[in-house]
Design an enzyme around this catalytic site. Structure first.
Site, PDB file in Angstrom:
ATOM      1  N   CYS A 120     -16.602 -15.323  -9.096  1.00 61.74           N
ATOM      2  CA  CYS A 120     -16.735 -14.265  -8.096  1.00 61.74           C
ATOM      3  C   CYS A 120     -17.862 -13.333  -8.516  1.00 61.74           C
ATOM      4  O   CYS A 120     -17.941 -12.950  -9.684  1.00 61.74           O
ATOM      5  CB  CYS A 120     -15.425 -13.485  -7.983  1.00 61.74           C
ATOM      6  SG  CYS A 120     -15.473 -12.194  -6.735  1.00 61.74           S
ATOM      7  N   HIS A 163     -11.959 -18.237  -0.373  1.00 64.27           N
ATOM      8  CA  HIS A 163     -12.304 -17.192  -1.345  1.00 64.27           C
ATOM      9  C   HIS A 163     -12.841 -15.953  -0.618  1.00 64.27           C
ATOM     10  O   HIS A 163     -12.421 -14.820  -0.899  1.00 64.27           O
ATOM     11  CB  HIS A 163     -13.348 -17.743  -2.324  1.00 64.27           C
ATOM     12  CG  HIS A 163     -13.802 -16.761  -3.356  1.00 64.27           C
ATOM     13  ND1 HIS A 163     -13.551 -16.920  -4.705  1.00 64.27           N
ATOM     14  CD2 HIS A 163     -14.487 -15.582  -3.244  1.00 64.27           C
ATOM     15  CE1 HIS A 163     -14.050 -15.884  -5.361  1.00 64.27           C
ATOM     16  NE2 HIS A 163     -14.640 -15.061  -4.503  1.00 64.27           N
ATOM     17  N   GLU A 164     -13.765 -16.183   0.333  1.00 63.76           N
ATOM     18  CA  GLU A 164     -14.368 -15.047   1.049  1.00 63.76           C
ATOM     19  C   GLU A 164     -13.348 -14.358   1.956  1.00 63.76           C
ATOM     20  O   GLU A 164     -13.307 -13.125   2.033  1.00 63.76           O
ATOM     21  CB  GLU A 164     -15.593 -15.497   1.861  1.00 63.76           C
ATOM     22  CG  GLU A 164     -16.726 -16.073   1.027  1.00 63.76           C
ATOM     23  CD  GLU A 164     -17.101 -15.212  -0.167  1.00 63.76           C
ATOM     24  OE1 GLU A 164     -17.013 -13.979  -0.096  1.00 63.76           O
ATOM     25  OE2 GLU A 164     -17.465 -15.802  -1.208  1.00 63.76           O
ATOM     26  N   HIS A 167     -11.223 -11.857   0.251  1.00 60.35           N
ATOM     27  CA  HIS A 167     -11.808 -10.532  -0.007  1.00 60.35           C
ATOM     28  C   HIS A 167     -11.485  -9.549   1.125  1.00 60.35           C
ATOM     29  O   HIS A 167     -11.420  -8.348   0.898  1.00 60.35           O
ATOM     30  CB  HIS A 167     -13.329 -10.632  -0.173  1.00 60.35           C
ATOM     31  CG  HIS A 167     -13.761 -11.012  -1.566  1.00 60.35           C
ATOM     32  ND1 HIS A 167     -13.396 -10.302  -2.684  1.00 60.35           N
ATOM     33  CD2 HIS A 167     -14.539 -12.033  -2.013  1.00 60.35           C
ATOM     34  CE1 HIS A 167     -13.931 -10.863  -3.762  1.00 60.35           C
ATOM     35  NE2 HIS A 167     -14.615 -11.920  -3.390  1.00 60.35           N
TER      36      HIS A 167
HETATM   37 ZN    ZN Z   1     -15.535 -13.171  -4.728  1.00 61.45          ZN
END
Ligand code: ZN
Length: 221
Positions: A120, A163-164, A167
């Site tokens: 990340c 993953h995005e 966030h």
């Molecule tokens: Zn990340």
């Protein structure tokens, strides 16, 4: 414009981001700057909270079939290419086939799982193997004109999109690990994480006092 990337410890990375409500030239500029910031950091994705904006928006690149290519790992290109390379040169070097700007997404996860490596940009230099994620995803989202779109992905690209998306929900990759692996990840990296937390707290304090100064009467009228 290249934005500084927010590090672990900044509370914005743990908050649920709010919807994008205004579509227009400013949003298009933000998307362009996010793409530029992502390339500058050798990332394959970047979410708005990572540049300090609590908005449900991220950018991500899709690369050519990388079955035999281990140079792309987790969220970060493993061997950072020369900083002097332009985004266009990086696109060619990495085999980028598409750049996606994803606004206000919802995500549908498949039941079948994959296990992959996550890194990340907000935890630079760290990564974890075998993070469990859905094998495939469907995103429903809006484009920069506010038009509804759909994106289906599986394998590595689906991993990046999850993953995005995380966030936007205040979730970080190690949250997906079984408790024992999560604890050992946090223990192994305790001093690095603590240093980022101190830095983030100092920056948050600076931001707060800058706001206080702006809010105070100037004394001139
Ligand atoms: Zn990340």
């Amino acid at each position: 414009m290249i934005y500084p990337i927010v590090l672990y410890g900044d509370p914005i990375l743990r908050r649920r981001a709010g919807p994008v409500k205004e579509f227009g030239p400013e949003l298009a500029t933000l998307a362009k700057d996010m793409v530029e910031t992502m390339y500058a950091a050798d990332g394959v994705g970047l979410a708005a909270p990572q540049i300090g904006l609590p908005l449900r928006m991220f950018v991500a690149i899709e690369v050519a079939d990388r079955e035999d290519d281990e140079s792309l790992e987790g969220q970060v290109i493993d061997e950072p290419t020369d900083d002097e390379l332009t985004p266009e040169q990086k696109r060619r070097a990495w085999g980028v086939v598409a750049e996606h700007v994803i606004v206000n997404p919802t995500i549908t996860l498949s039941d079948d799982k994959q296990f992959g490596r996550d890194g990340c940009l907000s935890l630079p230099g760290l990564s974890v193997e075998d993070v469990p994620r859905a094998q495939s995803v469907v995103l429903e989202y809006q484009d920069l004109n506010g038009e509804p779109r759909q994106l289906k992905a599986d394998g590595y690209f689906a991993h990046v999109l999850q993953h995005e998306y995380d966030h936007l929900e205040g979730v970080l990759y190690f949250d997906h690990l079984p408790a024992d692996r999560r604890e050992s990840f946090l223990a192994e990296n305790r001093s690095t994480l603590a240093a980022w937390q101190r830095e983030a707290r100092a920056l948050a304090k600076e931001r707060a006092s800058a706001r206080a100064v702006r809010a105070a009467p100037s004394g001139r009228s």
